[in-house]
Write a protein that holds these residues in place. Structure first.
Motif, PDB file in Angstrom:
ATOM      1  N   VAL A   1      38.589  33.622  39.345  1.00 46.00           N
ATOM      2  CA  VAL A   1      37.697  33.051  38.334  1.00 46.00           C
ATOM      3  C   VAL A   1      38.502  32.556  37.129  1.00 46.00           C
ATOM      4  O   VAL A   1      38.277  31.438  36.637  1.00 46.00           O
ATOM      5  CB  VAL A   1      36.609  34.067  37.913  1.00 46.00           C
ATOM      6  CG1 VAL A   1      35.836  33.582  36.689  1.00 46.00           C
ATOM      7  CG2 VAL A   1      35.663  34.343  39.073  1.00 46.00           C
TER       8      VAL A   1
ATOM      9  N   LYS B   1      31.144  31.651  41.044  1.00 39.21           N
ATOM     10  CA  LYS B   1      31.627  33.028  41.222  1.00 39.21           C
ATOM     11  C   LYS B   1      31.306  33.883  39.999  1.00 39.21           C
ATOM     12  O   LYS B   1      30.966  35.058  40.116  1.00 39.21           O
ATOM     13  CB  LYS B   1      33.135  33.026  41.493  1.00 39.21           C
ATOM     14  CG  LYS B   1      33.503  32.541  42.881  1.00 39.21           C
ATOM     15  CD  LYS B   1      35.012  32.379  43.010  1.00 39.21           C
ATOM     16  CE  LYS B   1      35.440  31.923  44.369  1.00 39.21           C
ATOM     17  NZ  LYS B   1      34.733  30.754  44.915  1.00 39.21           N
ATOM     18  N   LEU B   2      31.424  33.291  38.813  1.00 41.99           N
ATOM     19  CA  LEU B   2      31.149  34.023  37.579  1.00 41.99           C
ATOM     20  C   LEU B   2      29.683  34.429  37.498  1.00 41.99           C
ATOM     21  O   LEU B   2      29.364  35.560  37.124  1.00 41.99           O
ATOM     22  CB  LEU B   2      31.529  33.155  36.373  1.00 41.99           C
ATOM     23  CG  LEU B   2      31.387  33.786  35.003  1.00 41.99           C
ATOM     24  CD1 LEU B   2      32.357  34.964  34.852  1.00 41.99           C
ATOM     25  CD2 LEU B   2      31.646  32.746  33.916  1.00 41.99           C
TER      26      LEU B   2
ATOM     27  N   GLY C   1      30.942  36.295  44.968  1.00 40.50           N
ATOM     28  CA  GLY C   1      32.380  36.118  44.745  1.00 40.50           C
ATOM     29  C   GLY C   1      33.188  37.262  45.321  1.00 40.50           C
ATOM     30  O   GLY C   1      34.222  37.049  45.963  1.00 40.50           O
ATOM     31  N   LEU C   2      32.718  38.481  45.115  1.00 45.85           N
ATOM     32  CA  LEU C   2      33.402  39.654  45.667  1.00 45.85           C
ATOM     33  C   LEU C   2      33.302  39.679  47.190  1.00 45.85           C
ATOM     34  O   LEU C   2      34.271  40.039  47.874  1.00 45.85           O
ATOM     35  CB  LEU C   2      32.821  40.931  45.063  1.00 45.85           C
ATOM     36  CG  LEU C   2      33.187  41.170  43.597  1.00 45.85           C
ATOM     37  CD1 LEU C   2      32.294  42.248  42.988  1.00 45.85           C
ATOM     38  CD2 LEU C   2      34.657  41.532  43.458  1.00 45.85           C
TER      39      LEU C   2
ATOM     40  N   SER D   1      28.626  37.275  40.923  1.00 50.93           N
ATOM     41  CA  SER D   1      29.818  38.088  41.214  1.00 50.93           C
ATOM     42  C   SER D   1      29.718  38.774  42.580  1.00 50.93           C
ATOM     43  O   SER D   1      30.744  38.966  43.238  1.00 50.93           O
ATOM     44  CB  SER D   1      30.063  39.113  40.110  1.00 50.93           C
ATOM     45  OG  SER D   1      28.942  39.959  39.961  1.00 50.93           O
ATOM     46  N   ASP D   2      28.513  39.118  43.015  1.00 53.22           N
ATOM     47  CA  ASP D   2      28.371  39.746  44.330  1.00 53.22           C
ATOM     48  C   ASP D   2      28.876  38.816  45.430  1.00 53.22           C
ATOM     49  O   ASP D   2      29.608  39.236  46.334  1.00 53.22           O
ATOM     50  CB  ASP D   2      26.917  40.142  44.604  1.00 53.22           C
ATOM     51  CG  ASP D   2      26.458  41.307  43.734  1.00 53.22           C
ATOM     52  OD1 ASP D   2      27.318  42.062  43.236  1.00 53.22           O
ATOM     53  OD2 ASP D   2      25.230  41.446  43.554  1.00 53.22           O
TER      54      ASP D   2
ATOM     55  N   TYR E   1      39.141  38.665  42.662  1.00 54.01           N
ATOM     56  CA  TYR E   1      37.965  37.983  42.108  1.00 54.01           C
ATOM     57  C   TYR E   1      38.248  37.520  40.677  1.00 54.01           C
ATOM     58  O   TYR E   1      38.057  36.343  40.344  1.00 54.01           O
ATOM     59  CB  TYR E   1      36.751  38.919  42.149  1.00 54.01           C
ATOM     60  CG  TYR E   1      35.589  38.445  41.321  1.00 54.01           C
ATOM     61  CD1 TYR E   1      34.736  37.446  41.793  1.00 54.01           C
ATOM     62  CD2 TYR E   1      35.348  38.981  40.067  1.00 54.01           C
ATOM     63  CE1 TYR E   1      33.669  37.003  41.031  1.00 54.01           C
ATOM     64  CE2 TYR E   1      34.278  38.543  39.298  1.00 54.01           C
ATOM     65  CZ  TYR E   1      33.454  37.556  39.775  1.00 54.01           C
ATOM     66  OH  TYR E   1      32.401  37.115  39.014  1.00 54.01           O
ATOM     67  N   PHE E   2      38.694  38.428  39.822  1.00 50.25           N
ATOM     68  CA  PHE E   2      38.957  38.068  38.428  1.00 50.25           C
ATOM     69  C   PHE E   2      40.089  37.050  38.317  1.00 50.25           C
ATOM     70  O   PHE E   2      39.999  36.096  37.535  1.00 50.25           O
ATOM     71  CB  PHE E   2      39.248  39.312  37.574  1.00 50.25           C
ATOM     72  CG  PHE E   2      38.013  40.051  37.186  1.00 50.25           C
ATOM     73  CD1 PHE E   2      37.055  39.477  36.360  1.00 50.25           C
ATOM     74  CD2 PHE E   2      37.782  41.326  37.667  1.00 50.25           C
ATOM     75  CE1 PHE E   2      35.895  40.155  36.013  1.00 50.25           C
ATOM     76  CE2 PHE E   2      36.629  42.021  37.323  1.00 50.25           C
ATOM     77  CZ  PHE E   2      35.691  41.436  36.497  1.00 50.25           C
TER      78      PHE E   2
END
Length: 135
Positions: free
Chosen positions: A52, A25-26, A32-33, A29-30, A48-49
């Motif tokens: 992670v 995910k890190l 993950g979002l 990020s696309d 998301y944050f």
């Protein structure tokens, strides 16, 4: 002969599904979002944050056996929360229903492993502390 390396190996393997997901995910990020949006988690940036940080920090605490109770507890809560959010097999049709049911059973097993990690960490600390007491 010290077996501390074996503990690190075990805790690294135990947390593999968490830290590998956190790193994925890190670094993407696309994706993950998009995952947060897919499961209806709004605001997706906040989730998301939080995801992670939970996955990576929780794993690191367990692997290093520092505040392992907190890291494993956070990962256990996270894993449990994914069941109604992402694996609600009771609302699915076959064959997906049975597949997701097995995923839930695996999640419950992982939570059990995290509980054992908390217990083992506490036992190690008690034994380490008691060996330093004068006799």
């Amino acid at each position: 002969m010290s077996m501390s390396w074996f503990g690190y190996l075990g805790r690294t393997v135990l947390t593999f599904m968490f830290w590998s997901s956190g790193l994925a995910k890190l670094f993407d990020s696309d994706a993950g979002l998009a995952e947060m949006r897919h499961f209806g988690l709004v605001p997706e940036v906040l989730f998301y944050f939080a995801t992670v940080i939970t996955l990576l920090a929780g794993s690191l605490l367990v692997i290093l056996d520092r505040w392992a109770w907190f890291g494993a507890g956070a990962l256990a809560v996270f894993t449990t929360l994914t069941i109604p959010i992402a694996h609600n097999f009771w609302a699915m049709e076959e064959p997906l229903k049975t597949m997701e049911f097995h995923v839930v059973m695996e999640h419950i097993t992982v939570v059990g492993g995290l509980i054992v990690a908390i217990y083992a960490s506490a036992i190690r600390k008690v034994r380490s502390h008691s060996s330093k007491l004068p006799r």
